[in-house]
Write an enzyme that holds these catalytic residues in place. Sequence first.
Site, mmCIF file in Angstrom:
data_model
loop_
_atom_site.group_PDB
_atom_site.id
_atom_site.type_symbol
_atom_site.label_atom_id
_atom_site.label_comp_id
_atom_site.label_asym_id
_atom_site.label_seq_id
_atom_site.Cartn_x
_atom_site.Cartn_y
_atom_site.Cartn_z
ATOM 1 N N HIS A 95 -23.465 14.104 5.282
ATOM 2 C CA HIS A 95 -22.118 14.107 4.705
ATOM 3 C C HIS A 95 -21.391 15.417 4.965
ATOM 4 O O HIS A 95 -20.134 15.474 4.731
ATOM 5 C CB HIS A 95 -22.319 14.124 3.002
ATOM 6 C CG HIS A 95 -22.910 12.785 2.910
ATOM 7 N ND1 HIS A 95 -24.332 12.834 2.671
ATOM 8 C CD2 HIS A 95 -22.624 11.533 2.926
ATOM 9 C CE1 HIS A 95 -24.972 11.498 2.416
ATOM 10 N NE2 HIS A 95 -23.665 10.758 2.395
ATOM 11 N N SER A 135 -26.224 4.092 12.891
ATOM 12 C CA SER A 135 -24.713 4.398 13.561
ATOM 13 C C SER A 135 -24.799 5.699 14.292
ATOM 14 O O SER A 135 -25.382 6.566 13.881
ATOM 15 C CB SER A 135 -23.802 4.319 12.654
ATOM 16 O OG SER A 135 -23.720 5.120 11.594
ATOM 17 N N LYS A 188 -20.031 5.673 -8.557
ATOM 18 C CA LYS A 188 -19.392 4.414 -8.842
ATOM 19 C C LYS A 188 -18.941 4.169 -10.128
ATOM 20 O O LYS A 188 -19.800 4.712 -11.084
ATOM 21 C CB LYS A 188 -20.167 3.256 -8.354
ATOM 22 C CG LYS A 188 -20.081 3.330 -6.784
ATOM 23 C CD LYS A 188 -20.439 2.083 -5.962
ATOM 24 C CE LYS A 188 -20.325 2.326 -4.540
ATOM 25 N NZ LYS A 188 -20.504 0.896 -3.815
ATOM 26 N N CYS A 224 -29.204 4.968 0.532
ATOM 27 C CA CYS A 224 -28.618 6.320 0.683
ATOM 28 C C CYS A 224 -28.672 6.852 -0.520
ATOM 29 O O CYS A 224 -27.502 7.154 -0.866
ATOM 30 C CB CYS A 224 -27.276 6.133 1.127
ATOM 31 S SG CYS A 224 -26.594 4.811 2.191
ATOM 32 N N ARG A 232 0.779 -1.088 -0.016
ATOM 33 C CA ARG A 232 -0.230 0.020 -0.102
ATOM 34 C C ARG A 232 0.957 1.262 0.035
ATOM 35 O O ARG A 232 0.514 2.243 0.810
ATOM 36 C CB ARG A 232 -0.987 -0.069 1.096
ATOM 37 C CG ARG A 232 -2.168 -0.987 0.957
ATOM 38 C CD ARG A 232 -3.003 -0.859 2.145
ATOM 39 N NE ARG A 232 -2.445 -1.799 3.335
ATOM 40 C CZ ARG A 232 -2.696 -0.920 4.730
ATOM 41 N NH1 ARG A 232 -3.586 -0.298 5.136
ATOM 42 N NH2 ARG A 232 -2.121 -1.991 5.629
ATOM 43 N N GLU A 244 -32.016 9.054 1.302
ATOM 44 C CA GLU A 244 -31.314 10.278 1.249
ATOM 45 C C GLU A 244 -32.084 11.375 0.706
ATOM 46 O O GLU A 244 -32.543 10.967 -0.604
ATOM 47 C CB GLU A 244 -30.062 10.115 0.661
ATOM 48 C CG GLU A 244 -29.195 11.419 0.454
ATOM 49 C CD GLU A 244 -27.812 11.226 -0.344
ATOM 50 O OE1 GLU A 244 -27.171 10.173 0.051
ATOM 51 O OE2 GLU A 244 -27.495 11.832 -1.241
#
Length: 767
Positions: A697, A436, A116, A646, A16, A668
Amino acid sequence: MVHASNLGFPRIGFQRELKKGLEKYWADELSQQELCEIAHTLRVKNWQLQNGLGIEVLPSNDFSLYDQVLDTICMLGAIPARYHPISDNFNLDVYFAMARGEQKNDLNIPAMEMTKWFNTNYHHIVPEIEPSTTFSFTYQKILDEYLEASSAGFQTRPVLIGPLTFLSLSKSTTHGFSPLQKLDELIPVYQQVLSDLLNAGCEWVQMDEPVLVKDLSDSIKSAYQNAYRRLTELPNRPQIMLAAYFDSLGENFDLAFSLPVEGIHLDLVSGADQWEIINSKFTAGKTLSLGIVDGHNIWRTDLDRVVSDLQRTTASVHGDILLAPSCSLLHIPLDARKEEKIGQPVKSWLAFAVQKLEEISALTNALNGGEKSNLFVENQKVLKDRFVFLSSHRTDDAAAQIDFLSTGRKSPFSVRKVKQQAHLDLPLFPATTIGSFPQTTHIRQMRSRFSKGEISQEEYAEFLRLKIKETIQMQEQIGLDVLVHGEFERNDMVQYFAEQLAGFVFTEHGWVQSFGSRYVRPPILFGDIKRPQPMTVAWSSYAQSLTRKPVKGMLTGPVTILQWSFVRDDQPRSQTCFQIAAAINAEVLDLEKAGIRTIQIDEPALREGLPLKKKNWGAYLDWAVKAFHWACAGVADETQIHTHMCYSEFNEIIASIAALDADVISIEAARSAMELLDAFSDFKYPNDIGPGIYDIHSPRIPSTEEMVILLEKAARVIAPEQLWVNPDCGLKTRNEKEILPALQNMVLAARILRNKINKGNEHNEQN
Ligand code: GLN
Ligand code: ZN
């Protein structure tokens, strides 16, 4: 002749190195030159490695300091105007500001958006193209890296994103304008890049056009003709290998083959239907690059099967053939041999990037008449063992048992709603959160100390109970109506469940780039799924024991667990998904038995699982919805099932979302200022719904007034009795200082709306 080739190699480094270098550079602990040195070393090592594995066609410009789409934006000089104050000329400061935003001196410039990359879990930067955007060959990385490879002794095939894929991925904020209108202005820059590469000695380029596997409008189809005619008119240029991947070319097959390029790459793993076409059709004398090794998954290839497929093809195709992975290897980890902790037999089934290239090289040799290497013998044995192992470790009992119950809920929503109301006694506009609570450094430290054995199981559990207790108290004080336990025990919403289910293994070094310097290690789902014991019941019951208000049981849904893992390829994904659903269902029923009255099954990945071609959407949505029903099978009418997603682009799949038949869905909406409401004005959503009114966010604390405005906006298209009040998503990335006032404001907004409605009712009664 057949040649071994590659489309792209992971750039993160075996240790990494890239992540470590970047993060030090961002923290001012490394100079730009030192960072570039690390990147240079990585690239040269990757070429040496691939060359050593027998790959003849080596990619260059597959490396990126952050993202290949960002590189392309900069290559084309399409830098959005808000970054111009950073520097008069393009440099790495501008580059990283585009990726990460800039808050220095008196500048406060947001980053560019990410989304994505096709059907992968890789996130790319979204180009912003406006009518005023101008183009010029700016970031010359493609040329530099070509020359760098040359001087290291390697002839490479530079990779670049083709003009139509680039523009199709772009967005614009100008009404009535489409980035595709800029095609004509873009082509000269591509021509410039091609001719500069030629002058540097380059023979071939790889032009990535994955958009070709999607449904294309007639105007894009003719734009393809136009763009590639103009690109190839250039008298002196490298030859072009047009690469389409992640699915079959399908209806665009003839279009692709009609383009005046010299080569075409096909993904024969995701688009196996193309074998027949290439065997029967005239492929216009083009060089074919055959993607025969799965670049998007981590299993060994069936080498013998590929050889026999290829033998038919090499007999019918005239012209050169390259063997390649189906897509860039960016999406899989580097080296399966490093995974000491994955036991046999599963370890032997795995092939990461290095092993995939070994397979390509062995296949190439075999097809060129060379001797079949040992890899073929080993491969055959491993595949046979895998088959035998998986067939003798079936746990279909779980799936079979559920089958007769799999019709979803017992009564329709209208009946359930009345029973749930009697059971839960919630006010109008019930206020809740998504699950969460802040994952503080302290929580992470405790988890890591526990996993290192520095604190005992009991100490760790005690700590978690304390956190749960604090969080329950905090929620009661704030005045939320449906509480959560906070998810402090979870490292990740998928991994937490995968670790407790049989059928998964986990890598130690299997990092895959998610975006920029963020890498993930997706769980590997190798076999049948079984839930040996309850996974969340103890935490949820403890939380519920602390309050009279309902606490939501919190589960990750089957589609999301599937989407965010590497999944076995020996059975349909739907079947695997149903097995996960059966395991989640067992958990749901156990939670219910333990007295949990509301249970949330998160499906944030439902939409991203959509196939690239629309014609395949129906089949996918069908089994995805069915999996959700399986997860809820046998649940009492009184138990309230929630789900959460979301994103706000609901329009195209709203009917399937409704078909999930969750009692409550939270989605969302705040970030896009209730844009989703368009979908809800045309489609009457039948069940309860909580459009997010707090954008989690951002560190910003929304005021009560603005949340009231959002709620009122929502109440115009959704009946008040259906509306819930909640944030956009979980609060894990925020800190406690931010969420306390934000949630207080949110609860106040709910109260204001309740009062308004009550006043309205009184008013009506008086009239
Ligand atoms: N329940 C999860 C949380 O609150 C949902 C996360 C997600 O939607 N990605 O964190
Ligand atoms: Zn979410």
